[in-house]
Design a protein around this motif. Structure first.
Motif, PDB file in Angstrom:
ATOM      1  N   ARG A 112       0.828  -1.204   0.000  1.00  0.00           N
ATOM      2  CA  ARG A 112       0.000   0.000   0.000  1.00  0.00           C
ATOM      3  C   ARG A 112       0.868   1.262   0.000  1.00  0.00           C
ATOM      4  NH1 ARG A 112      -3.963   0.271   4.946  1.00  0.00           N
ATOM      5  NH2 ARG A 112      -3.003  -1.739   4.914  1.00  0.00           N
ATOM      6  N   ASN A 113       2.049   1.184   0.639  1.00  0.00           N
ATOM      7  CA  ASN A 113       2.955   2.333   0.699  1.00  0.00           C
ATOM      8  C   ASN A 113       3.950   2.352  -0.460  1.00  0.00           C
ATOM      9  OD1 ASN A 113       1.800   3.260   3.084  1.00  0.00           O
ATOM     10  ND2 ASN A 113       3.096   1.930   4.320  1.00  0.00           N
ATOM     11  N   SER A 114       3.650   1.600  -1.519  1.00  0.00           N
ATOM     12  CA  SER A 114       4.496   1.526  -2.721  1.00  0.00           C
ATOM     13  C   SER A 114       5.862   0.925  -2.435  1.00  0.00           C
ATOM     14  CB  SER A 114       4.656   2.905  -3.372  1.00  0.00           C
ATOM     15  OG  SER A 114       3.393   3.416  -3.738  1.00  0.00           O
ATOM     16  N   GLN A 115       5.949   0.046  -1.455  1.00  0.00           N
ATOM     17  CA  GLN A 115       7.217  -0.605  -1.126  1.00  0.00           C
ATOM     18  C   GLN A 115       7.242  -2.021  -1.687  1.00  0.00           C
ATOM     19  OE1 GLN A 115       7.022  -0.321   3.145  1.00  0.00           O
ATOM     20  NE2 GLN A 115       8.174   1.594   3.165  1.00  0.00           N
ATOM     21  N   ILE A 116       8.468  -2.490  -1.944  1.00  0.00           N
ATOM     22  CA  ILE A 116       8.653  -3.887  -2.342  1.00  0.00           C
ATOM     23  C   ILE A 116       9.756  -4.477  -1.472  1.00  0.00           C
ATOM     24  CG2 ILE A 116       7.945  -3.508  -4.741  1.00  0.00           C
ATOM     25  CD1 ILE A 116      10.958  -3.742  -5.479  1.00  0.00           C
ATOM     26  N   THR A 117       9.778  -5.786  -1.376  1.00  0.00           N
ATOM     27  CA  THR A 117      10.861  -6.484  -0.693  1.00  0.00           C
ATOM     28  C   THR A 117      11.694  -7.180  -1.754  1.00  0.00           C
ATOM     29  OG1 THR A 117       9.519  -6.840   1.284  1.00  0.00           O
ATOM     30  CG2 THR A 117      11.415  -8.292   0.975  1.00  0.00           C
ATOM     31  N   ILE A 118      12.999  -6.934  -1.716  1.00  0.00           N
ATOM     32  CA  ILE A 118      13.894  -7.623  -2.642  1.00  0.00           C
ATOM     33  C   ILE A 118      14.077  -9.036  -2.086  1.00  0.00           C
ATOM     34  CG2 ILE A 118      16.169  -7.646  -3.717  1.00  0.00           C
ATOM     35  CD1 ILE A 118      16.277  -4.576  -3.143  1.00  0.00           C
ATOM     36  N   PRO A 119      13.740 -10.050  -2.860  1.00  0.00           N
ATOM     37  CA  PRO A 119      13.844 -11.419  -2.350  1.00  0.00           C
ATOM     38  C   PRO A 119      15.257 -11.776  -1.888  1.00  0.00           C
ATOM     39  CG  PRO A 119      12.615 -11.368  -4.407  1.00  0.00           C
ATOM     40  CD  PRO A 119      13.216 -10.006  -4.216  1.00  0.00           C
ATOM     41  N   LYS A 120      15.322 -12.625  -0.875  1.00  0.00           N
ATOM     42  CA  LYS A 120      16.593 -13.010  -0.266  1.00  0.00           C
ATOM     43  C   LYS A 120      17.593 -13.523  -1.293  1.00  0.00           C
ATOM     44  CE  LYS A 120      18.567 -16.000   3.271  1.00  0.00           C
ATOM     45  NZ  LYS A 120      18.291 -17.020   4.280  1.00  0.00           N
TER      46      LYS A 120
END
Length: 79
Positions: A8-16
């Motif tokens: 919702r905050n336009s964030q992504i997680t870079i996969p491990k």
């Protein structure tokens, strides 16, 4: 390829596995650019980070030194 969800905050997680492959660790800086219709995330090294100082840094420091000396003279701290 790794598929991630945008929050919702336009964030992504870079996969491990991606982080490990390029050596991205907590606290590292990354450069995010657009190339055509692609978003490119690139790890940057500390030597590349130069935007935290103003372009006229030396001029600014000299002005601050002069202003400080002038103020100390006004206060009678230095002759």
């Amino acid at each position: 390829m790794a598929i991630v969800k945008v929050t919702r905050n336009s964030q992504i997680t870079i996969p491990k596995e991606v982080r490990e492959k390029v050596g991205i660790k907590e606290g590292d800086r990354v450069d995010v650019t657009v190339e055509g219709d692609k978003v490119v995330i690139r790890k940057i090294e500390m030597e590349e980070i130069t935007d935290f100082l103003p372009r006229d840094f030396e001029e600014t420091m000299n002005k601050m030194r002069k202003d400080s000396r002038d103020r100390l003279r006004e206060l009678g701290v230095i002759p």
